[in-house]
Design an enzyme around this catalytic site. Structure first.
Site, PDB file in Angstrom:
ATOM      1  N   GLY A   1      -3.619  -2.011  -2.390  1.00 43.87           N
ATOM      2  CA  GLY A   1      -2.180  -1.862  -2.636  1.00 43.87           C
ATOM      3  C   GLY A   1      -1.866  -2.158  -4.101  1.00 43.87           C
TER       4      GLY A   1
ATOM      5  N   TYR B   1     -14.789   1.500   8.781  1.00 41.37           N
ATOM      6  CA  TYR B   1     -13.355   1.749   9.009  1.00 41.37           C
ATOM      7  C   TYR B   1     -13.113   2.130  10.472  1.00 41.37           C
ATOM      8  CZ  TYR B   1      -8.650   3.648   8.150  1.00 41.37           C
ATOM      9  OH  TYR B   1      -7.297   3.901   8.164  1.00 41.37           O
TER      10      TYR B   1
ATOM     11  N   GLY C   1       0.819  -1.213   0.000  1.00 42.35           N
ATOM     12  CA  GLY C   1       0.000   0.000   0.000  1.00 42.35           C
ATOM     13  C   GLY C   1       0.851   1.260   0.000  1.00 42.35           C
TER      14      GLY C   1
ATOM     15  N   SER D   1      -5.270  -2.615   5.252  1.00 38.57           N
ATOM     16  CA  SER D   1      -6.662  -2.152   5.297  1.00 38.57           C
ATOM     17  C   SER D   1      -6.895  -1.151   4.171  1.00 38.57           C
ATOM     18  CB  SER D   1      -6.985  -1.436   6.623  1.00 38.57           C
ATOM     19  OG  SER D   1      -8.335  -0.983   6.606  1.00 38.57           O
TER      20      SER D   1
ATOM     21  N   TYR E   1      -4.545  -8.514  23.734  1.00 33.05           N
ATOM     22  CA  TYR E   1      -3.379  -9.403  23.580  1.00 33.05           C
ATOM     23  C   TYR E   1      -2.227  -8.936  24.460  1.00 33.05           C
ATOM     24  CZ  TYR E   1      -4.616 -12.862  20.083  1.00 33.05           C
ATOM     25  OH  TYR E   1      -5.158 -13.952  19.452  1.00 33.05           O
TER      26      TYR E   1
END
Ligand code: UDP
Length: 336
Positions: free
Chosen positions: A36, A145, A10, A75, A159
């Site tokens: 991309g 988004y 991208g 993304s 995480y």
């Protein structure tokens, strides 16, 4: 280091690949090429430390061998792109982020999430500090988004807390520069391509909404600075705003592009897209304090370089080098 970059083909991702390779690191680039472009990697693909795999990281995110860092940049990121691919955008922010975090956990690698100023939505405070929780319409067109990135931040922190992954989160404000797609619909690419092709510059709404434009090389320096922060620094976990704090109205951006291109185009009004944020300006004090980082490239200089890129791009058309759509992505009127 051996670094995995999702979305490495991208606009921002390819500049990151280039900078890391230039510094002697190895790069594994994973990209499904939804937004991309393989051309972005043309010069890199001949370098021995570079490996590209066309894969959708929402399905699978893996790399053979040791990995020191996973940078999750995959993304669609311009409003036109994420409105065209709403479900893919939600998937890569949710499943894609989880897969990238799992890779980091398995490899005991550092993880960096490319988040966004869009987590602040249409903000009530300006400039926006990292402590601001934002004002996002959870069901509006931009939510695919905004909420995907908000989820991505949430799972990154989960995480960190529950899986002991060493994480970083950068919130990227409007970034521009060479390798933007001429038809990605963003304000800078639209205005420059319109000016260079003699078309009217399409200002959405009354043009009084603001954006703060960061040149891509400044952004990449900030991202790599955050990646390199020692884990012992309490604020290193982020989120950390990265952007240029010089705020401009969209009308001013249009006039500046006209002045720098020397074009004779006119400025025309088009309807404002639904939920278009009225103001956007980063509070970058955290990045300044932690990294000593401040954007260096002023708007006129960055725009000159970007104009030169688009001049060359338009002179040698590729399949994607088409004129921008003059229509705003999704307007309040068009949805009413
Ligand atoms: N914009 C505009 N004309 C265009 C493209 C965008 O006036 O041809 C406006 C858009 O409404 C927004 C700002 O420019 O207020 C930045 O839009 P962009 O799509 O670049 O990204 P955003 O910051 O909204 O994610």
């Amino acid at each position: 280091m051996r670094v995995v970059i999702t979305g490495g083909a991208g606009f921002v991702g390819s500049h990151l690949c280039e900078r890391l390779l230039g510094a002697g690191h190895q790069v594994v680039c994973l990209d499904n090429l939804i937004s991309g472009r393989a051309e972005n990697l043309a010069a890199l693909s001949r370098q021995p430390g570079f490996h590209f795999e066309q894969v959708d990281v929402s399905d699978r995110c893996d790399a053979a061998g040791p990995v020191d860092a996973v940078l999750h940049f995959a993304s669609p990121a311009s409003p036109v792109d994420y409105l065209r691919h709403p479900v893919a955008t939600l998937r890569v922010g949710s499943r894609g982020t989880e897969n990238a975090l799992e890779l980091a956990r398995r490899k005991q690698a550092r993880f960096l999430l490319a988040s966004t100023s869009e987590v602040y939505g249409d903000p009530e405070v300006s400039p926006q500090p990292e402590s601001y929780w934002g004002r996002v319409n959870p069901i509006g067109p931009r939510s695919v988004y905004d909420e995907a990135k908000r989820f991505a931040e949430a799972i990154t922190f989960a995480y960190r807390r529950s899986q002991a992954v060493d994480t970083r989160v950068v919130r990227i404000f409007n970034t521009y520069g060479p390798r933007m797609r001429p038809n990605d619909g963003r304000v800078v690419s639209n205005f420059i391509v319109q000016a260079l092709t003699g078309e009217d510059l399409t200002v959405y709404g009354d043009g009084s909404q603001t954006r703060s434009l960061c040149y891509v090389s400044d952004l990449v320096s900030g991202v790599l600075g955050v990646l390199g922060l020692a884990p012992e620094i309490p604020e290193a976990a982020g989120p950390i705003n990265l952007g240029n704090p010089v705020e401009m109205t969209v009308e001013t951006i249009a006039r500046l592009v006209l002045e720098l291109t020397g074009g004779s185009s006119h400025i025309v009004r088009r309807p404002l897209p639904e939920d278009d944020p009225k103001r956007r300006r980063p509070d970058i004090r955290r990045a300044q304090r932690l990294l000593g980082w401040t954007p260096q490239v002023p708007a006129h200089e960055g725009l000159e370089r970007t104009i030169a890129f688009f001049r060359a791009e338009l002179a040698t058309p590729t399949p994607t080098a088409v004129r921008p759509s003059a229509a705003a992505p999704a307007t309040a009127e068009s949805r009413a």
